[in-house]
Enzyme design. Structure first.
Site, PDB file in Angstrom:
ATOM      1  CG  HIS A  15      35.922  35.454  39.123  1.00  0.00           C
ATOM      2  ND1 HIS A  15      35.955  36.638  39.830  1.00  0.00           N
ATOM      3  CD2 HIS A  15      37.025  35.463  38.348  1.00  0.00           C
ATOM      4  CE1 HIS A  15      37.028  37.318  39.492  1.00  0.00           C
ATOM      5  NE2 HIS A  15      37.707  36.641  38.585  1.00  0.00           N
ATOM      6  CD  GLU A  75      41.924  37.700  34.541  1.00  0.00           C
ATOM      7  OE1 GLU A  75      41.724  38.854  34.130  1.00  0.00           O
ATOM      8  OE2 GLU A  75      42.140  37.422  35.723  1.00  0.00           O
ATOM      9  CD  GLU A  79      46.450  37.640  36.993  1.00  0.00           C
ATOM     10  OE1 GLU A  79      47.224  38.267  36.247  1.00  0.00           O
ATOM     11  OE2 GLU A  79      45.247  37.946  37.120  1.00  0.00           O
ATOM     12  CB  CYS A  81      36.012  43.257  34.904  1.00  0.00           C
ATOM     13  SG  CYS A  81      36.593  41.651  34.323  1.00  0.00           S
ATOM     14  CE1 TYR A 134      37.014  37.029  35.289  1.00  0.00           C
ATOM     15  CE2 TYR A 134      37.566  36.059  33.179  1.00  0.00           C
ATOM     16  CZ  TYR A 134      37.895  36.338  34.482  1.00  0.00           C
ATOM     17  OH  TYR A 134      39.099  35.944  34.979  1.00  0.00           O
ATOM     18  CB  CYS A 189      36.080  40.964  41.216  1.00  0.00           C
ATOM     19  SG  CYS A 189      36.506  42.394  40.258  1.00  0.00           S
ATOM     20  CB  THR A 215      43.569  37.972  40.233  1.00  0.00           C
ATOM     21  OG1 THR A 215      43.575  37.189  39.051  1.00  0.00           O
ATOM     22  CG2 THR A 215      43.176  39.391  39.891  1.00  0.00           C
ATOM     23  CB  CYS A 270      42.719  42.670  35.975  1.00  0.00           C
ATOM     24  SG  CYS A 270      42.330  41.743  37.461  1.00  0.00           S
TER      25      CYS A 270
HETATM   26 FE1  SF4 Z   1      40.133  41.132  37.442  1.00  0.00          FE
HETATM   27 FE2  SF4 Z   1      37.837  41.016  36.131  1.00  0.00          FE
HETATM   28 FE3  SF4 Z   1      38.497  39.067  37.846  1.00  0.00          FE
HETATM   29 FE4  SF4 Z   1      37.836  41.542  38.692  1.00  0.00          FE
HETATM   30  S1  SF4 Z   1      36.518  40.071  37.630  1.00  0.00           S
HETATM   31  S2  SF4 Z   1      39.509  40.281  39.425  1.00  0.00           S
HETATM   32  S3  SF4 Z   1      38.736  42.791  37.118  1.00  0.00           S
HETATM   33  S4  SF4 Z   1      39.526  39.596  35.943  1.00  0.00           S
HETATM   34 FE    FE Z   2      40.071  36.990  36.808  1.00  0.00          FE
END
Ligand code: SF4
Ligand code: FE
Length: 494
Positions: free
Chosen positions: A291, A446, A256, A298, A295, A102, A189, A98
């Site tokens: 968000h 996560e 985190e 990422c 996902y 983001c 995060t 991660c």
């Molecule tokens: Fe982390 Fe994915 Fe959230 Fe970006 S979108 S902060 S990489 S979990």
């Molecule tokens: Fe996240």
């Protein structure tokens, strides 16, 4: 835009209060447990400087009339939304972890549109303030922790009903020049690698909860702010000598933390919601939507690395041609690309908001994240299947290097003819890292709970799914005459 080195230096200048293992960390930037997560964020700066990634990693900001890092960008069209997902996939591929930045990007876009609509409805002036804040973020190329999740205490009780009033971040005092807030945000995060925290409410609120309807920004080293690092499975391996192979991914990670706000003063110009409880739900829904789209990028990028690692493990085990192995790899690719398809779809179907920035299609973003709560688990299961049990029973790097045990480790853990034992160990440790070790936080758990647990998406899918319209479609095709129905719940016609 900052370079990776400038970013690291800029964090070093901050007086961050970070706790780990019950003690204040003197130098969070260089702490061996924290540093790999910082390297992941630094990669968002490094790639933005490279010509080959310019199109994905940067964007033109009409707000300041300059090129900005895409992580600080307000999406101007559906192409921007699609590029965001592609950038996240790329970042996942480069870090296998991660990369944290983001949450800020998603918070920017959610607060920008919500404050606009809130001002229109209530005559407040948060949007202007937030626009100024965005200019500051873009000009300084900051990493911002978009913070939503409160500790929540008794899940059956509203914020104002909790025994302890601090279990949701709330306003304790309103002064002419600002407010004082108390509470905490959990699972934050990248909090320790962020210059700023950008706080949002965590759920829709009623009038009695209005002291909890608050959104604001503060520097990470503001007075009264401190962070307690959330430890991860196998994290102390990073403190061990000669454990580079054992880490699986020694360079990158995520983190985190619990961020505590112990009576923190927030000046007026940094407040973006102050008791307007009617708009808390809108802000939450939008941030979560963005968000959940994230996902679809990422996790797919990290999935690419995991699939690659599983295929390599098959090579080192000497079974790349076995048909069941090939089929498992195909299944992993199919699952991973399905997630990507959802991320791209919710972006392509994005819409322009009244504030001018673009938002994803909320139904598709929630479907995307709902799939993410399942498929990475199946991908991880298949990776473990292909890797074999050695992934969790293998001796350490020190055993491999030891004069006494090294020759035996070399001999008995050798796989395919011609393959180096060390390389076989490396790839198995990488799979362990992503499925059970420090990176499993980001790839597995996560995937389930990040951006909202599965049930939160199901509520949104129910709300956005428009079941009544679908019923109407079916009625038309089946030539149903509703007047002939005499439903028990419906009063009979007189
Ligand atoms: Fe982390 Fe994915 Fe959230 Fe970006 S979108 S902060 S990489 S979990
Ligand atoms: Fe996240």
């Amino acid at each position: 835009m900052m370079t990776a080195e400038e970013y690291i230096k800029s964090l070093q200048k901050m007086d961050l209060k970070v706790y780990l293992f019950g003690e204040r960390v003197k130098d969070p930037v260089n702490h061996p447990i924290i540093r790999p997560s910082l390297n992941s964020v630094a990669m968002t700066y490094e790639l933005a400087q490279k010509k080959e990634y310019e199109d994905l990693m940067t964007a033109y900001s009409p707000l300041i009339g300059e090129k900005v890092n895409r992580f600080c960008h307000l999406h101007q069209n559906t192409e921007d939304l699609i590029k965001k997902v592609k950038m996240q996939r790329l970042m996942g591929q480069k870090t296998a972890a991660c990369f944290q930045r983001c949450v800020g990007m998603d918070a920017f876009n959610a607060i920008f549109s919500t404050t606009y609509e809130m001002d229109k409805a209530l005559g407040t002036e948060y949007h202007k303030r937030f626009t100024e804040y965005m200019k500051f973020v873009q000009k300084n190329d900051l990493t911002v922790d978009g913070a939503m999740t409160d500790p929540k205490g008794d899940r059956g009780l509203a914020p104002s009903q909790q025994e302890d009033p601090d279990l949701f971040v709330h306003i304790t005092e309103v002064r002419p020049d600002g407010i004082v807030v108390r509470g905490a945000k959990a699972h934050q995060t990248g909090a320790i690698n962020s210059h700023e925290h950008l706080i949002m409410p965590t759920i829709a609120m009623r009038e009695e909860d209005k002291d909890y309807a608050v959104s604001f920004a503060i520097p990470s080293d503001a007075k009264g702010v401190f962070m307690i690092y959330g430890r991860q499975s196998c994290d102390t391996r990073k403190m061990e000598p000669d454990a580079e192979i054992d880490l699986g991914n020694s360079q990158f990670g995520g983190h985190e933390a619990l961020v505590v706000f112990d009576d923190v003063f927030v000046p007026n110009e940094r407040i973006f919601m102050c008791k307007e409880y009617q708009f808390a739900g809108m802000m939450v829904e939008r941030f979560a939507g963005y968000h959940r789209q994230s996902y679809g990028g990422c996790k797919v990028g990290v999935g690419d690395v995991l699939i690659g690692a599983a295929a390599l493990a098959a090579d080192y085990n000497g079974v790349p041609k076995a048909s069941h192995i090939k089929d498992k790899l195909i299944e992993m690719i199919h699952l991973n690309e399905t997630l990507y398809a959802c991320g791209i779809a919710c972006s392509a179907e994005g819409v322009k908001m009244p504030a001018g920035n673009y938002q994803i299609d909320l139904l598709l973003a929630n479907v995307c994240k709902q799939n993410v709560t399942r498929y990475p688990y199946e991908i991880a299961r298949l990776a473990e299947d292909i890797a074999g049990g050695l992934m969790v029973t293998m001796p350490s790097q020190q055993d491999l290097r030891s004069k006494e045990t090294g020759p035996y480790v070399e001999k008995y853990f050798k796989g395919a003819t011609g393959a180096a034992t060390e390389n076989r160990m490396r790839v198995l440790r990488l799979i362990e890292n992503m499925t059970l070790g420090t990176a499993a936080v980001g790839y597995r758990t996560e995937s389930l709970h990040g951006a909202g647990s599965p049930q939160a998406q199901r509520i949104m899918i129910a709300r956005q799914g428009n079941l009544e319209a679908k019923k109407e479609l079916a009625r038309k095709i089946a030539k149903i005459d509703v007047s002939k129905d005499n439903w028990p719940a419906k009063p009979a016609k007189k």
